[in-house]
Design an enzyme around this catalytic site. Structure first.
Site, PDB file in Angstrom:
ATOM      1  N   LYS A 126       0.729  -1.189   0.128  1.00 34.46           N
ATOM      2  CA  LYS A 126      -0.072  -0.117  -0.010  1.00 34.46           C
ATOM      3  C   LYS A 126       0.855   1.222  -0.107  1.00 34.46           C
ATOM      4  O   LYS A 126       0.354   2.278  -0.637  1.00 34.46           O
ATOM      5  CB  LYS A 126      -0.843   0.088   1.359  1.00 34.46           C
ATOM      6  CG  LYS A 126      -2.220  -0.890   1.019  1.00 34.46           C
ATOM      7  CD  LYS A 126      -2.968  -0.627   2.133  1.00 34.46           C
ATOM      8  CE  LYS A 126      -4.114  -1.647   2.147  1.00 34.46           C
ATOM      9  NZ  LYS A 126      -5.380  -1.248   2.953  1.00 34.46           N
TER      10      LYS A 126
ATOM     11  N   ASP B  39     -10.087   3.133   1.959  1.00 29.74           N
ATOM     12  CA  ASP B  39     -10.201   2.493   3.327  1.00 29.74           C
ATOM     13  C   ASP B  39     -10.875   3.661   4.102  1.00 29.74           C
ATOM     14  O   ASP B  39     -11.894   3.045   4.984  1.00 29.74           O
ATOM     15  CB  ASP B  39      -8.810   2.099   3.743  1.00 29.74           C
ATOM     16  CG  ASP B  39      -8.457   0.791   3.106  1.00 29.74           C
ATOM     17  OD1 ASP B  39      -9.110  -0.073   2.675  1.00 29.74           O
ATOM     18  OD2 ASP B  39      -7.283   0.635   3.219  1.00 29.74           O
TER      19      ASP B  39
END
Ligand code: NAP
Length: 285
Positions: free
Chosen positions: A66, A102
Site C-alpha cells: 500500500k 479505506d
C-alpha cells in the site's frame, strides 16, 4: 474486450475482493474479471510494467504494497497522499491514478453502526479510540478526523501512535492525543485496526495486556460502538466481548464492502450494486 482488474497483495489467497467485485460486474453486465495478483515486494516494478503493457484496467492494493506502490504511480489524490497509502489504482489510458478508499469504507461502516443505534449516522463531535498505528489505523483516523470526530490513538509501539497524532494534529489543525499503554481510554467509538488476533489460535486462552484487555466487557462498557477491521475470524474476540456487553458491533466485512463499493465506482463509473456485493461477501464468509 474483457477488462481485467485484480488485487495486488502478498499473500493474496485469502482475499474476498474477487467474489465481491465479480458479483458486481455480473450484476451490471460489465464484461470484466477480477483476479488475484499475488506479487512479492521485489516483483512490484515488474507488476507495474505488466499493468501498463497489458492494459490492466485497475487494481486493489493490499499488504505489503500500500505504501510502496506510490512511487510507481503517475498521480495520487489528496486523501491517499495524506494517509500515505494507496489501496486503489485506476488505469486511465495508461496514466495510473492512486486513491485510498479505506477511510471511506470505515466511515460508512461506522456511520451505519450509529444508524443501527437509532441515531442519524452523523459522527461529528463524537470521541473515538483507534487501536493500532499501521496503514489502516492512519486511514481510519483520517476518515474520522474528516468527519469532525475527536480521535485518540493507542499502539503497543507508542512512538508510532505519537507520530500519527502529531502529523494529523497539524494537518487537521486540531488536538489529537495518543493513549498511554496503561490507559484503556474512553469514548463513543472503539476501533481495532491491529492484526493482534491473526497471531494466535482462537482455541487458546486470550493473552493479557494491550489489545487483548479490551476483550473484557467491563472496559468495553465505556463505548457505544465497537468496530474490528479483521473479518477472519468473523467474530473476533473483541466483537464477541462487545456483543456480550450489548454494545453495537461493526464487523470488518462492512468496511471491506464499502471500501470495495467506492473502488468499483472509481473503476466503472457506475453506481455499485451494494446489496449484491454484500451478499457475495456474506456467502463467502
Ligand atoms: P500494519 O500496517 O502491519 O499494522 C499492524 C498494527 O497491528 C500495528 O499497529 C501493530 O503494532 C499492531 N499489532 C500487530 N500485532 C499485535 C499484537 N499482537 N498486539 C498489539 N498490536 C499488534 O497493518 P494494517 O495495514 O494497518 O492492517 C491491519 C489489519 O487490518 C490487517 O489484518 C488487515 O487485513 C486489516 N484491514 C482490514 C480492512 C477492511 O476493509 N476490513 C482494511 C484494511 C486493513 P506495532 O506498531 O506495535 O507493531
Amino acid at each position: 474486450m474483457k477488462k481485467k482488474y485484480g488485487i495486488l497483495a502478498y499473500p493474496a489467497g485469502h482475499s474476498l475482493s474477487p467474489v465481491m467485485h465479480n458479483a458486481g460486474f455480473k450484476k451490471l453486465g460489465i464484461d470484466a474479471e477480477y483476479v488475484l495478483f499475488e506479487r512479492k515486494p521485489e516483483e512490484l516494478a515488474a507488476f507495474v510494467t505488466e499493468v501498463r503493457s497489458e492494459g490492466i484496467a485497475g487494481f486493489s492494493v493490499s499488504i505489503p504494497h500500500k505504501e510502496s506502490i506510490i512511487a510507481y504511480l503517475d498521480q495520487i489524490d489528496d486523501d491517499a497522499f495524506n494517509i500515505g497509502a494507496v489501496n486503489t489504482v485506476v488505469n486511465r489510458d495508461g496514466v495510473l491514478h492512486g486513491y485510498n478508499t479505506d477511510w471511506i469504507g470505515s466511515n460508512q461502516a461506522l456511520s451505519e453502526g450509529f444508524i443501527n443505534l437509532g441515531q442519524d449516522g452523523e459522527m461529528k463531535g463524537k470521541i473515538a479510540v483507534v487501536l493500532g498505528a499501521g496503514g489502516s489505523a492512519r486511514a481510519v483516523a483520517y476518515g474520522l478526523l474528516k468527519e469532525g470526530v475527536h480521535v485518540w490513538i493507542k499502539n503497543r509501539n507508542k512512538a508510532k501512535a505519537d507520530a500519527i497524532a502529531i502529523e494529523f494534529a497539524e494537518l487537521f489543525k486540531t488536538e489529537i492525543h495518543s493513549v498511554p499503554l496503561d490507559d484503556m481510554g474512553t469514548g463513543d467509538i472503539l476501533v481495532n485496526t491491529t492484526s493482534a488476533w491473526l497471531n494466535y489460535e482462537l482455541s487458546e486462552e486470550l493473552p493479557v495486556g494491550g489489545v487483548f484487555d479490551y476483550c473484557d466487557p467491563v472496559y468495553l462498557k465505556a463505548y457505544q460502538l465497537v468496530m474490528d477491521l479483521i473479518y477472519k475470524p468473523f467474530n473476533t474476540p473483541l466483537i464477541d466481548a462487545a456483543a456480550e456487553a450489548n454494545i453495537e458491533c461493526v464487523t470488518g466485512e462492512n468496511m471491506l464492502l464499502y471500501q470495495g463499493v467506492k473502488q468499483f465506482e472509481l473503476w466503472t463509473g457506475e453506481k455499485a450494486p451494494v446489496e449484491v456485493m454484500r451478499g457475495a461477501l456474506e456467502k463467502a464468509l
